[in-house]
Design a protein around this motif. Structure first.
Motif, PDB file in Angstrom:
ATOM      1  N   PHE A  11      16.281 -48.010 -13.172  1.00  0.00           N
ATOM      2  CA  PHE A  11      16.926 -49.321 -12.962  1.00  0.00           C
ATOM      3  C   PHE A  11      18.349 -49.344 -13.489  1.00  0.00           C
ATOM      4  N   HIS A  69      17.558 -54.862 -22.868  1.00  0.00           N
ATOM      5  CA  HIS A  69      18.460 -54.844 -21.724  1.00  0.00           C
ATOM      6  C   HIS A  69      18.170 -56.030 -20.811  1.00  0.00           C
ATOM      7  N   THR A  71      17.872 -56.351 -16.846  1.00  0.00           N
ATOM      8  CA  THR A  71      17.829 -55.596 -15.590  1.00  0.00           C
ATOM      9  C   THR A  71      18.631 -56.318 -14.506  1.00  0.00           C
ATOM     10  N   PHE A  74      16.052 -53.076 -10.150  1.00  0.00           N
ATOM     11  CA  PHE A  74      14.975 -52.122 -10.385  1.00  0.00           C
ATOM     12  C   PHE A  74      14.949 -51.199  -9.175  1.00  0.00           C
ATOM     13  N   GLU A 135      11.931 -61.263  -5.794  1.00  0.00           N
ATOM     14  CA  GLU A 135      11.144 -60.044  -5.648  1.00  0.00           C
ATOM     15  C   GLU A 135       9.817 -60.076  -6.393  1.00  0.00           C
ATOM     16  N   HIS A 155      17.085 -62.032 -17.542  1.00  0.00           N
ATOM     17  CA  HIS A 155      16.424 -62.128 -18.841  1.00  0.00           C
ATOM     18  C   HIS A 155      16.501 -60.811 -19.606  1.00  0.00           C
ATOM     19  N   THR A 157      13.689 -58.793 -21.884  1.00  0.00           N
ATOM     20  CA  THR A 157      12.312 -58.777 -22.392  1.00  0.00           C
ATOM     21  C   THR A 157      12.363 -58.399 -23.862  1.00  0.00           C
ATOM     22  N   PRO A 166       6.630 -55.225 -18.457  1.00  0.00           N
ATOM     23  CA  PRO A 166       7.787 -56.102 -18.693  1.00  0.00           C
ATOM     24  C   PRO A 166       8.269 -56.864 -17.456  1.00  0.00           C
ATOM     25  N   VAL A 167       7.891 -56.413 -16.267  1.00  0.00           N
ATOM     26  CA  VAL A 167       8.296 -57.146 -15.063  1.00  0.00           C
ATOM     27  C   VAL A 167       7.800 -58.603 -15.145  1.00  0.00           C
TER      28      VAL A 167
HETATM   29  O1  ACK Z   1      12.077 -56.481 -18.697  1.00  0.00           O
HETATM   30  P1  ACK Z   1      12.488 -55.927 -17.417  1.00  0.00           P
HETATM   31  O2  ACK Z   1      13.562 -56.585 -16.649  1.00  0.00           O
HETATM   32  O3  ACK Z   1      11.214 -55.701 -16.472  1.00  0.00           O
HETATM   33  O4  ACK Z   1      12.846 -54.403 -17.608  1.00  0.00           O
HETATM   34  C1  ACK Z   1      11.921 -53.535 -17.033  1.00  0.00           C
HETATM   35  C2  ACK Z   1      12.620 -52.478 -16.205  1.00  0.00           C
HETATM   36  O5  ACK Z   1      12.573 -52.939 -14.864  1.00  0.00           O
HETATM   37  C3  ACK Z   1      11.967 -51.110 -16.300  1.00  0.00           C
HETATM   38  O6  ACK Z   1      10.631 -51.194 -15.978  1.00  0.00           O
HETATM   39  C4  ACK Z   1      11.894 -54.160 -14.765  1.00  0.00           C
HETATM   40  N1  ACK Z   1      11.034 -54.104 -13.586  1.00  0.00           N
HETATM   41  C5  ACK Z   1       9.923 -53.352 -13.395  1.00  0.00           C
HETATM   42  N2  ACK Z   1       9.427 -53.528 -12.165  1.00  0.00           N
HETATM   43  C6  ACK Z   1      10.237 -54.421 -11.544  1.00  0.00           C
HETATM   44  C7  ACK Z   1      10.258 -55.024 -10.259  1.00  0.00           C
HETATM   45  N3  ACK Z   1       9.349 -54.727  -9.336  1.00  0.00           N
HETATM   46  N4  ACK Z   1      11.232 -55.912  -9.977  1.00  0.00           N
HETATM   47  C8  ACK Z   1      12.155 -56.225 -10.892  1.00  0.00           C
HETATM   48  N5  ACK Z   1      12.203 -55.689 -12.133  1.00  0.00           N
HETATM   49  C9  ACK Z   1      11.262 -54.803 -12.453  1.00  0.00           C
HETATM   50  C10 ACK Z   1      11.134 -54.333 -16.036  1.00  0.00           C
END
Ligand code: ACK
Length: 223
Positions: A11, A69, A71, A74, A135, A155, A157, A166-167
């Motif tokens: 990501f 972080h 994101t 992803f 998404e 956000h 996490t 964490p998604v």
């Molecule tokens: O806390 P987050 O934003 O949620 O940081 C992690 C990071 O990517 C690495 O896993 C985010 N993440 C995981 N799957 C998805 C997804 N399908 N769509 C958006 N963000 C995601 C996760």
């Protein structure tokens, strides 16, 4: 032999600088410590523990993620839709390794996650992919998510309960914002940091009186 495609990361996002990570962790841990002692929180404790009498130590309940972080995209090493297109955007390439300041305006606590809401600036919004808010959102929640301002899902996490991905933080945040918009707020408690609101089913939202800012670097991440 076939030319190997440049590899795509897991990501992209804004990564808090190490010293900022410590500062944010301390400030937010203090909030968790206070939250689980509040009468209003204890009243809804069963939504966390599944039992009425049990106590919960929120500091133990949530596990820290590796690197704090926010994101933006992803990519799942290229498996996610639009990953390649995003990585090739000029604005993405130009922003890599650049410093930026994030503004945290609220904290959320649910039985699944502990997270910080990030208010994106207009410039930061250019790195926010189109459709990112929606998404993986459950069809039933889509109309309310579409009614929220773009970037509402942004956000950091801060922790996940055992077995939670964490998604979930972004999804729980969207749900909370949708409930607020519908005026579904319950109990409110004034705290030092701001106003705490209960939103059914173990969901809590702390609107910060003063935003917490954090210095970051925009970069890609691969495991
Ligand atoms: O806390 P987050 O934003 O949620 O940081 C992690 C990071 O990517 C690495 O896993 C985010 N993440 C995981 N799957 C998805 C997804 N399908 N769509 C958006 N963000 C995601 C996760």
């Amino acid at each position: 032999t076939k030319q190997k495609e440049p590899e795509l990361p897991l990501f992209f996002g804004w990564f808090l600088l190490p010293e900022e990570e410590e500062r944010i962790k301390c400030a937010t841990m203090d909030f968790l410590k206070t939250l689980d002692t509040l009468e209003a929180f204890k009243e809804h404790i069963s939504e966390f523990t599944g039992e009425t009498e049990k106590e919960v130590d929120l500091e133990q309940y949530f596990q820290n993620p590796l690197r704090l972080h926010c994101t933006t995209k992803f990519c799942d090493y290229g498996k996610a839709e639009g990953a390649k297109e995003y990585a090739e955007l000029e604005v993405v390439k130009d922003s890599l390794t650049k410093s930026d300041e994030l503004s945290v305006t609220a904290l959320i606590v649910t039985p699944r996650v502990f997270g910080a809401r990030v208010a994106l600036t207009e410039t930061q919004m250019k790195l926010w992919p189109e459709g990112a808010d929606k998404e993986g959102v459950a069809p039933a929640l889509l109309p309310s998510v579409e009614a929220l301002p773009v970037g509402s899902r942004a956000h950091v996490t801060l922790g996940c309960s055992a077995g939670v991905d964490p998604v979930q933080t972004g999804l729980d945040l969207l749900e909370i914002l949708a409930l607020q918009k519908e005026g579904k707020e319950g109990t409110q408690v004034e705290m030092d940091l701001g106003t705490l609101t209960y939103l059914t089913e173990g969901r809590w939202f702390l609107a910060l009186r003063e935003p917490i800012t954090a210095d970051t670097t925009f970069s890609s991440f691969s495991d």
